[in-house]
Design a protein around this motif. Sequence first.
Motif, PDB file in Angstrom:
ATOM      1  N   MET A  38       5.546   9.700   8.703  1.00  0.00           N
ATOM      2  CA  MET A  38       4.472   8.917   8.095  1.00  0.00           C
ATOM      3  C   MET A  38       3.393   8.610   9.141  1.00  0.00           C
ATOM      4  SD  MET A  38       5.048   5.237   6.199  1.00  0.00           S
ATOM      5  CE  MET A  38       6.365   5.821   5.114  1.00  0.00           C
ATOM      6  N   LEU A  39       2.153   8.945   8.811  1.00  0.00           N
ATOM      7  CA  LEU A  39       1.029   8.640   9.707  1.00  0.00           C
ATOM      8  C   LEU A  39       0.201   7.516   9.092  1.00  0.00           C
ATOM      9  CD1 LEU A  39      -0.885   9.254  12.137  1.00  0.00           C
ATOM     10  CD2 LEU A  39      -2.039  10.921  10.632  1.00  0.00           C
ATOM     11  N   ILE A  40       0.068   6.415   9.826  1.00  0.00           N
ATOM     12  CA  ILE A  40      -0.775   5.297   9.385  1.00  0.00           C
ATOM     13  C   ILE A  40      -1.906   5.170  10.393  1.00  0.00           C
ATOM     14  CG2 ILE A  40      -0.873   2.820   8.857  1.00  0.00           C
ATOM     15  CD1 ILE A  40       2.122   2.860   8.306  1.00  0.00           C
TER      16      ILE A  40
ATOM     17  N   GLU B 236       5.385  -3.076   4.666  1.00  0.00           N
ATOM     18  CA  GLU B 236       5.379  -2.606   3.272  1.00  0.00           C
ATOM     19  C   GLU B 236       5.877  -1.162   3.169  1.00  0.00           C
ATOM     20  OE1 GLU B 236       4.842  -4.269   0.555  1.00  0.00           O
ATOM     21  OE2 GLU B 236       4.599  -2.646  -0.913  1.00  0.00           O
ATOM     22  N   PHE B 237       5.609  -0.356   4.183  1.00  0.00           N
ATOM     23  CA  PHE B 237       5.978   1.065   4.098  1.00  0.00           C
ATOM     24  C   PHE B 237       7.359   1.371   4.691  1.00  0.00           C
ATOM     25  CE2 PHE B 237       1.433   1.848   3.263  1.00  0.00           C
ATOM     26  CZ  PHE B 237       1.546   2.767   2.245  1.00  0.00           C
TER      27      PHE B 237
ATOM     28  N   ALA C  71      -2.344  -9.886   4.475  1.00  0.00           N
ATOM     29  CA  ALA C  71      -3.475  -8.989   4.177  1.00  0.00           C
ATOM     30  C   ALA C  71      -3.068  -7.540   4.408  1.00  0.00           C
ATOM     31  CB  ALA C  71      -4.679  -9.359   5.041  1.00  0.00           C
ATOM     32  N   GLY C  72      -2.219  -7.311   5.427  1.00  0.00           N
ATOM     33  CA  GLY C  72      -1.734  -5.948   5.708  1.00  0.00           C
ATOM     34  C   GLY C  72      -0.811  -5.440   4.616  1.00  0.00           C
ATOM     35  N   VAL C  73       0.026  -6.333   4.092  1.00  0.00           N
ATOM     36  CA  VAL C  73       0.907  -5.955   2.977  1.00  0.00           C
ATOM     37  C   VAL C  73       0.057  -5.610   1.755  1.00  0.00           C
ATOM     38  CG1 VAL C  73       2.685  -6.788   1.382  1.00  0.00           C
ATOM     39  CG2 VAL C  73       2.816  -7.390   3.826  1.00  0.00           C
TER      40      VAL C  73
END
Lengths: 196, 196
Positions: A93-95, A138-139, A170-172
């Motif tokens: 996974m790339l964020i 969340e991920f 806010a990130g979630v």
Amino acid sequence: MGKRYEVCLSGSGGQGIILSGIILAEALGLYGGKFVAQTQSYGPEARGGASRTEVIVSDEEIDYPKAIKLDLLLAMNQKSCDEYYRDLKEDGMLIVDSTFVTQVPTSKAIQIPFTKIAREKFHREIVANIISLGTITEFMDIISPKDMEAAVLARVPQGTEKLNRDALKAGVMAARKFKESVKEKDSQPQELQRED
Amino acid sequence: MGKRYEVCLSGSGGQGIILSGIILAEALGLYGGKFVAQTQSYGPEARGGASRTEVIVSDEEIDYPKAIKLDLLLAMNQKSCDEYYRDLKEDGMLIVDSTFVTQVPTSKAIQIPFTKIAREKFHREIVANIISLGTITEFMDIISPKDMEAAVLARVPQGTEKLNRDALKAGVMAARKFKESVKEKDSQPQELQRED
């Protein structure tokens, strides 16, 4: 979770990458009861202003504490995205912080403007790293949001608890919004991918 | 320096061990230009409140980032002294916070009451870790005092710069005083070892 899960957080010095790594490690290890090893290395590239930390999580004792092939890469700037993407597993996974990462190496990248959110919503760029931890929470199924909040609150300066709790949330929320936008895109293939 | 120098900083959660590790790693790596790997691991023992970080320094790229046999062990409490002393090389250096470590496994231990100094001189126990970094700077030839000061000031909360600079200096002075007391002891074998 599998036996071993490898995360790399990367960006520039001053983006709070090392603190993020400590918080992530403590959320999973101190609060979550997993085996965790967190490493930062300094060499010639660190003197160029790059910052990188690795967090290895496992259900078992960790023999080798460095990343071999990443399950998750957070890139907070273009350079670290370009440089470390090759270390990501094929299905990893790339964020990215799309405030600074404008060219992504895969259409599957999770693009969220952490720094832009920090600026516009909180008037404090410094919380971009905490917003990114909300998105990671969340991920990454193996993190409990409660453990993450406890780990954040234990490490941020006194008096900034509310700011950081809100940044985490806010990130979630940004992560959920991104998931929705991907769903929409899948149902309407013509639509361009939206960044925020 | 030799090819590889291994340090372990250990104590209880809340003694600022992880922050010390980051500062030490950045003094040597970011500011000092060495190759450095810094690792903290969490497992069942971390849940017991123990805190431990490893800093590996080298002139060359570091292949294995975990400690194999320590050159320097800082033990800020009795438990970590008892537990990690066995990881020290035969000619390795043991530095203990004699506020809490009352039984040392070797007469060669460098015994300095970091927390007592923090309390009495600064009325802030929290700076005991910065005082210990001053002592480490004095005993570890490969650290430049200037690099250490820069690394401390970059990592401590805004507004606490003077406090932390003074704490660092107090650690250097305590180390020099300890060296003097050892010299005196050597010239007067009957005298008991003094702790402060």
